[in-house]
Design an enzyme around this catalytic site. Structure first.
Site: not given
Ligand code: A3P
Length: 282
Positions: A124, A116, A94, A217
């Site tokens: 989130s 995003r 990050h 997801f």
């Molecule tokens: P939400 O909290 O809005 O559900 P990171 O991986 O950068 O930490 O981001 C996490 C976010 O990505 C979370 O969002 C998570 O649910 C979402 N996420 C993880 N895997 C995903 C997938 N395969 N498809 C869509 N969203 C996904």
């Protein structure tokens, strides 16, 4: 700080950077890059795990490939750990562009930057910090929203992060590819094709379709292998629930008031006036 952050050169860092983030930042800066190293960079909660899964499959040329989540920021940086990662190494971070390992930047290694919309990112992140092992934030959404707007969260300002990466991409001196979370949701195969070409991999359409399917997801959420890179004492049994929470575009509506939405739009307009980036919120 209610999020237990530490500071260095005006940027705030999560607890895993330790009391003095400069030590870890220096260790990361000094990592010796290897041919083919790839970085996946993002502001937190932008969809990094999703992209990581996809890029692992693209690079391996196989959907059977278990994800290796080499999240550099909390990693113990040692030659032993770094050399144990099979090449090509895919790192996730990050950090800002100029904080990446000097030898990687010199080599002009490939970087994918994930973006995003800031409303979904903040929501989130709010859910995440409430559950995250050592942070366990207990404040209300209204308070957290102000922390986010005022850059009082880990890695500081979302606006500054995104802008700094956009500026670096625009300079055109380094191979940086942008992927929007919302675009992936709309048409994962097209985005996979772009990523695949950026990585000089020419995968057939049918393979890209399989990657899109296998990184959905629900599939990722149900997988049992370990995604979380933190030490066991930091890991909460429910980590799958907060790393894979809802995975949709537009969940910001569940928490944002009309006023907060307008406030963020105003700040976005002011801070991003030089930006060519357009985010979708639905
Ligand atoms: P939400 O909290 O809005 O559900 P990171 O991986 O950068 O930490 O981001 C996490 C976010 O990505 C979370 O969002 C998570 O649910 C979402 N996420 C993880 N895997 C995903 C997938 N395969 N498809 C869509 N969203 C996904």
């Amino acid at each position: 700080n209610p999020l237990k952050l530490t500071e260095s050169s005006g940027i705030l860092y999560p607890y895993y950077f330790g009391d003095d983030p400069r030590v870890k930042l220096k260790n990361i800066k000094n990592i010796q890059s290897k041919t083919g190293d790839i970085f996946l960079c993002s502001y937190p909660k932008s969809g990094t795990h999703w992209i990581m899964e996809m890029v692992n499959m693209l690079v391996a040329g196989s959907i059977e490939h278990p994800t290796k989540f080499n999240f550099l920021d909390p990693m113990i940086i040692s030659d032993q750990v770094l050399d144990s990662i099979p090449c090509p190494r895919i790192f996730q971070s990050h950090l800002r562009f100029n904080q990446l390992p000097a030898s990687f930047l010199k080599r002009k290694g490939k970087i994918i930057y994930i973006l995003r919309n800031p409303k979904d990112v903040s929501v989130s992140l709010y859910h995440f910090v409430q559950k995250e092992g050592r942070t366990k934030y207990t404040g209300k959404w209204d308070e957290f929203f102000q922390l986010f707007l005022n850059a009082n969260v880990g890695y500081s300002s979302w606006f500054d992060h995104v802008l700094s990466w956009e500026r670096e991409k625009e300079k055109g001196r380094h191979p940086i590819h942008f992927v929007f979370y919302e675009a992936l949701q709309k048409d994962a195969v097209t985005e996979l094709d772009r990523m695949s070409k950026f990585l000089s991999l020419n995968h057939p359409h049918s393979f890209l379709q399989s990657v899109a399917e296998c990184s959905k997801f629900t599939k990722m959420r149900n997988q049992q292998y370990l995604y979380h890179p933190f030490p066991a004492d930091v890991m909460d049994d429910n980590y799958i629930d907060y790393l894979f929470r809802k995975g949709i575009v537009g969940d910001w509506r569940t928490l944002f008031s009309e006023e907060q939405s307008m406030q963020l739009d105003e700040v976005c307009k002011a801070e991003m006036s030089d930006s060519k980036l357009a985010f979708s919120y639905e």
